[in-house]
Structure formats: C-alpha cells, structure tokens
Write a protein that holds these residues in place. Structure first.
Motif, PDB file in Angstrom:
ATOM      1  N   GLU A  91       0.830  -1.205   0.000  1.00 28.46           N
ATOM      2  CA  GLU A  91       0.000   0.000   0.000  1.00 28.46           C
ATOM      3  C   GLU A  91       0.860   1.249   0.000  1.00 28.46           C
ATOM      4  O   GLU A  91       0.573   2.229  -0.684  1.00 28.46           O
ATOM      5  CB  GLU A  91      -0.931  -0.015   1.222  1.00 28.46           C
ATOM      6  N   GLY A  92       1.949   1.239   0.766  1.00 21.24           N
ATOM      7  CA  GLY A  92       2.856   2.381   0.785  1.00 21.24           C
ATOM      8  C   GLY A  92       3.538   2.598  -0.553  1.00 21.24           C
ATOM      9  O   GLY A  92       3.755   3.737  -0.978  1.00 21.24           O
ATOM     10  N   SER A 150      -5.603   4.620   2.722  1.00 21.29           N
ATOM     11  CA  SER A 150      -4.474   5.009   3.567  1.00 21.29           C
ATOM     12  C   SER A 150      -4.928   5.310   4.988  1.00 21.29           C
ATOM     13  O   SER A 150      -4.282   4.891   5.959  1.00 21.29           O
ATOM     14  CB  SER A 150      -3.769   6.222   2.977  1.00 21.29           C
ATOM     15  N   THR A 158       0.988   4.258  -2.961  1.00 17.40           N
ATOM     16  CA  THR A 158       0.506   5.596  -2.629  1.00 17.40           C
ATOM     17  C   THR A 158       1.617   6.638  -2.628  1.00 17.40           C
ATOM     18  O   THR A 158       1.382   7.777  -2.240  1.00 17.40           O
ATOM     19  CB  THR A 158      -0.185   5.603  -1.257  1.00 17.40           C
TER      20      THR A 158
END
Length: 98
Positions: A39-40, A64, A43
C-alpha cells in the motif's frame, strides 16, 4: 478447570495453546506488514515511473486512512500481547527473589 473427574486442563496445555495463538498473531502481523508495504508503494511517487503521472483519489486516501487506523489498533493489540506474556516472567522473577 475440571469438568469431570478425569477432565482437567493443566498449565502446560494452556501454555501450548497460548504458544500457537501467539504464533498465529505474529504470522498475521507479518502478512499485514507486507500489505502495508504494498500500500505504501502504491501511494507514493515511486509508482509514477511505472504508470506515469497519477492523481490521488478519494479511494486512495480512504485506504491510507484505514491502514493508519488499523495499524494503530494492531499496535495496541501487540502491546497487550507483550504485557500479557511478560506477566508470568515478572511473577516468576518475584517468586525467585523471595
């Protein structure tokens, strides 16, 4: 905990149960860490090189925020597990010094 005359749950059985519960929790946190890493990656600006220019969408912000909240709750849960598992060590140390 005895339900009948021959049915007892001794300390060693409880330790084995807790051991496998802690193994499961640790494995779940490992998988969650991998999810956070993915996810990091998606994003941040590092994804620009692969897919070109992108815009932050509302869904991305919600995901997030959800991961931040879930990480905070998991951190509190892990502190609870750490405190719970350190109590027998603390009690043993106190009894040993007495």
């Amino acid at each position: 905990m005895a339900r009948t005359a021959g049915d007892t749950l001794d300390v060693f059985t409880m330790i084995d149960i807790f051991k496998y519960v802690i193994y499961g929790i640790a494995a779940a946190f490992f998988v969650y860490g991998i999810l956070l890493m993915v996810e990091g990656f998606f994003t941040t600006g590092a994804i620009k090189d692969l897919y070109g220019d992108f815009k932050i969408t509302t869904c991305g912000r919600c995901v997030s925020a959800w991961f931040i909240m879930l990480t905070y709750l998991f951190m509190l849960a892990w502190l609870g597990v750490t405190a719970f598992t350190s109590l027998p060590v603390y009690m043993y140390f106190n009894l040993w010094t007495i």
